[in-house]
Design an enzyme around this catalytic site. Structure first.
Site, PDB file in Angstrom:
ATOM      1  N   SER A   1       0.834  -1.205   0.000  1.00 33.07           N
ATOM      2  CA  SER A   1       0.000   0.000   0.000  1.00 33.07           C
ATOM      3  C   SER A   1       0.868   1.254   0.000  1.00 33.07           C
ATOM      4  O   SER A   1       1.676   1.458   0.914  1.00 33.07           O
ATOM      5  CB  SER A   1      -0.904   0.011   1.231  1.00 33.07           C
ATOM      6  OG  SER A   1      -1.458   1.309   1.383  1.00 33.07           O
TER       7      SER A   1
ATOM      8  N   HIS B   1      -1.318  -1.438  -4.019  1.00 30.86           N
ATOM      9  CA  HIS B   1      -2.599  -1.124  -3.381  1.00 30.86           C
ATOM     10  C   HIS B   1      -2.693   0.393  -3.207  1.00 30.86           C
ATOM     11  O   HIS B   1      -1.800   1.022  -2.620  1.00 30.86           O
ATOM     12  CB  HIS B   1      -2.654  -1.837  -2.027  1.00 30.86           C
ATOM     13  CG  HIS B   1      -3.951  -1.748  -1.305  1.00 30.86           C
ATOM     14  ND1 HIS B   1      -5.013  -2.595  -1.559  1.00 30.86           N
ATOM     15  CD2 HIS B   1      -4.369  -0.911  -0.321  1.00 30.86           C
ATOM     16  CE1 HIS B   1      -6.021  -2.297  -0.751  1.00 30.86           C
ATOM     17  NE2 HIS B   1      -5.655  -1.259   0.003  1.00 30.86           N
TER      18      HIS B   1
ATOM     19  N   ASP C   1      -4.900   3.388  -1.769  1.00 31.88           N
ATOM     20  CA  ASP C   1      -5.961   3.690  -0.804  1.00 31.88           C
ATOM     21  C   ASP C   1      -6.555   5.071  -1.056  1.00 31.88           C
ATOM     22  O   ASP C   1      -5.908   6.082  -0.777  1.00 31.88           O
ATOM     23  CB  ASP C   1      -5.397   3.638   0.618  1.00 31.88           C
ATOM     24  CG  ASP C   1      -5.167   2.217   1.093  1.00 31.88           C
ATOM     25  OD1 ASP C   1      -6.107   1.408   1.003  1.00 31.88           O
ATOM     26  OD2 ASP C   1      -4.051   1.918   1.551  1.00 31.88           O
TER      27      ASP C   1
ATOM     28  N   MET D   1      -9.240   7.772   0.009  1.00 29.69           N
ATOM     29  CA  MET D   1     -10.085   8.127   1.169  1.00 29.69           C
ATOM     30  C   MET D   1     -10.679   9.509   0.956  1.00 29.69           C
ATOM     31  O   MET D   1     -10.003  10.410   0.451  1.00 29.69           O
ATOM     32  CB  MET D   1      -9.236   8.134   2.439  1.00 29.69           C
ATOM     33  CG  MET D   1      -8.513   6.826   2.693  1.00 29.69           C
ATOM     34  SD  MET D   1      -7.658   6.868   4.281  1.00 29.69           S
ATOM     35  CE  MET D   1      -6.758   5.318   4.202  1.00 29.69           C
TER      36      MET D   1
ATOM     37  N   HIS E   1      -8.453   0.719  -3.732  1.00 35.26           N
ATOM     38  CA  HIS E   1      -9.348   0.495  -2.594  1.00 35.26           C
ATOM     39  C   HIS E   1     -10.070   1.806  -2.302  1.00 35.26           C
ATOM     40  O   HIS E   1      -9.486   2.749  -1.771  1.00 35.26           O
ATOM     41  CB  HIS E   1      -8.495   0.037  -1.404  1.00 35.26           C
ATOM     42  CG  HIS E   1      -9.256  -0.215  -0.150  1.00 35.26           C
ATOM     43  ND1 HIS E   1      -8.655  -0.440   1.069  1.00 35.26           N
ATOM     44  CD2 HIS E   1     -10.600  -0.302   0.095  1.00 35.26           C
ATOM     45  CE1 HIS E   1      -9.568  -0.636   2.002  1.00 35.26           C
ATOM     46  NE2 HIS E   1     -10.765  -0.548   1.435  1.00 35.26           N
TER      47      HIS E   1
ATOM     48  N   MET F   1     -12.258   3.961  -0.263  1.00 35.48           N
ATOM     49  CA  MET F   1     -12.887   4.171   1.047  1.00 35.48           C
ATOM     50  C   MET F   1     -13.630   5.493   0.958  1.00 35.48           C
ATOM     51  O   MET F   1     -13.267   6.490   1.580  1.00 35.48           O
ATOM     52  CB  MET F   1     -11.813   4.188   2.141  1.00 35.48           C
ATOM     53  CG  MET F   1     -11.311   2.791   2.483  1.00 35.48           C
ATOM     54  SD  MET F   1      -9.731   2.804   3.330  1.00 35.48           S
ATOM     55  CE  MET F   1      -8.649   2.924   1.916  1.00 35.48           C
TER      56      MET F   1
ATOM     57  N   MET G   1     -11.127  -5.931   5.937  1.00 37.40           N
ATOM     58  CA  MET G   1     -10.382  -4.922   6.689  1.00 37.40           C
ATOM     59  C   MET G   1     -10.072  -5.497   8.062  1.00 37.40           C
ATOM     60  O   MET G   1     -10.979  -5.886   8.796  1.00 37.40           O
ATOM     61  CB  MET G   1     -11.209  -3.646   6.863  1.00 37.40           C
ATOM     62  CG  MET G   1     -11.300  -2.739   5.661  1.00 37.40           C
ATOM     63  SD  MET G   1      -9.749  -2.137   4.956  1.00 37.40           S
ATOM     64  CE  MET G   1      -8.802  -1.606   6.362  1.00 37.40           C
TER      65      MET G   1
ATOM     66  N   ASP H   1      -6.326  -6.582   4.784  1.00 33.59           N
ATOM     67  CA  ASP H   1      -5.765  -5.234   4.741  1.00 33.59           C
ATOM     68  C   ASP H   1      -5.782  -4.592   6.125  1.00 33.59           C
ATOM     69  O   ASP H   1      -6.846  -4.350   6.690  1.00 33.59           O
ATOM     70  CB  ASP H   1      -6.610  -4.398   3.752  1.00 33.59           C
ATOM     71  CG  ASP H   1      -6.073  -3.004   3.534  1.00 33.59           C
ATOM     72  OD1 ASP H   1      -4.980  -2.689   4.032  1.00 33.59           O
ATOM     73  OD2 ASP H   1      -6.762  -2.233   2.834  1.00 33.59           O
TER      74      ASP H   1
ATOM     75  N   SER I   1       2.803  -0.039   6.130  1.00 34.28           N
ATOM     76  CA  SER I   1       3.954   0.358   6.954  1.00 34.28           C
ATOM     77  C   SER I   1       5.015  -0.740   7.065  1.00 34.28           C
ATOM     78  O   SER I   1       6.215  -0.448   6.984  1.00 34.28           O
ATOM     79  CB  SER I   1       3.480   0.798   8.337  1.00 34.28           C
ATOM     80  OG  SER I   1       2.500  -0.069   8.821  1.00 34.28           O
TER      81      SER I   1
HETATM   82  C1  DX5 Z   1      -6.152   1.449   5.919  1.00 36.69           C
HETATM   83  C2  DX5 Z   1      -5.805   1.097   4.487  1.00 36.69           C
HETATM   84  C3  DX5 Z   1      -4.680   0.149   4.384  1.00 36.69           C
HETATM   85  C4  DX5 Z   1      -3.377   0.637   4.955  1.00 36.69           C
HETATM   86  C5  DX5 Z   1      -2.671  -0.551   5.560  1.00 36.69           C
HETATM   87  O1  DX5 Z   1      -7.349   2.139   5.964  1.00 36.69           O
HETATM   88  O2  DX5 Z   1      -6.894   0.549   3.793  1.00 36.69           O
HETATM   89  O3  DX5 Z   1      -4.486  -0.290   3.043  1.00 36.69           O
HETATM   90  O4  DX5 Z   1      -2.535   1.225   4.017  1.00 36.69           O
HETATM   91  O5  DX5 Z   1      -1.584  -0.090   6.226  1.00 36.69           O
HETATM   92  P1  DX5 Z   1      -0.764  -0.985   7.266  1.00 36.69           P
HETATM   93  O6  DX5 Z   1      -0.222  -2.140   6.512  1.00 36.69           O
HETATM   94  O7  DX5 Z   1       0.306  -0.030   7.739  1.00 36.69           O
HETATM   95  O8  DX5 Z   1      -1.719  -1.382   8.355  1.00 36.69           O
HETATM   96 ZN    ZN Z   2      -6.490  -0.454   1.764  1.00 39.29          ZN
END
Ligand code: DX5
Ligand code: ZN
Length: 211
Positions: A9, A34, A36, A38, A67, A69, A138, A176, A199
């Protein structure tokens, strides 16, 4: 551990140098990236949208695992496809007409995924499972990287894996949130075949260097 697709991600990447982050992902032989998205409404954080996806598309052939959100995902499917998404996952909780959105994505010849947050049970997915290409579980409350995995979510992966084999469904199972060296094993053992990692991947902690 059986085989899985790694989808790093870029939420955890250096936003001042996303191109370099994609090179890093490619150098680790990851299969997907990936992305994200938001909106500050469905989740409390705001990240990036179509212009960033489109810029990254110009410099990479990785599979773009987008993804969403966001509220009202149906309004943004075609623009994300146009920007370069290969697979679009939207949230069960953010939409009403799930089957219609899956059709929208399929009509544009892209793969469709559906996701549930930790408070949503697997049972609500029953009617949509035959139609999706991916189910994303999730394992943290969405919105931020670097959180701790909620162990109960692993049981949902096992539940979905069972439904998949019992009914002969073809969807991939993605996990995820909070995936690191300690948690990846239980997710894969439960049946996850797509592993999202932010991370831990970028800190080098997940220790995956695939051939
Ligand atoms: C969180 C995201 C994830 C995030 C995961 O809302 O959808 O994709 O990047 O990050 P880590 O691996 O650091 O938990
Ligand atoms: Zn995600």
């Amino acid at each position: 551990m059986s085989k899985f697709i790694l989808s790093p991600s870029i939420l955890a990447a250096d936003f001042t140098n996303l191109g370099e982050s994609l090179r890093f992902i490619e150098s680790k032989k990851a299969d997907w990236v990936h992305i994200d998205v938001m909106d500050g409404s469905f989740v409390p954080n705001i990240t990036f949208g179509q212009p960033v996806v489109s810029a990254l598309r110009k410099i990479s052939n990785l599979q773009f695992d987008v993804h969403l959100m966001i509220e009202n995902p149906q309004l943004h499917i075609s623009s994300f496809v146009e920007a370069g998404a290969d697979l679009i996952t939207f949230h069960y909780e953010a939409a009403v007409h799930h089957h219609r959105i899956v059709q929208q994505i399929h009509n544009l010849e892209k793969k469709a995924g559906i996701s549930i947050v930790p408070s949503t049970p697997v049972s609500v997915l029953q009617d949509i499972l035959p139609f999706v290409d991916l189910v994303l579980i999730m394992s943290v409350n969405p919105g931020f990287g670097g959180q701790t995995l909620i162990p109960r979510c692993i049981e949902k992966i096992a539940q979905l894996d069972e439904l998949r084999s019992k009914n002969g469904y073809n969807f991939r199972l993605s996990v995820d949130g909070g995936i690191n060296n300690k948690t990846i094993g239980m997710a894969v053992d439960a049946g996850a075949d797509v592993i999202v990692s932010g991370s831990s991947f970028f800190s080098g902690d997940i220790g995956i260097d695939r051939k």
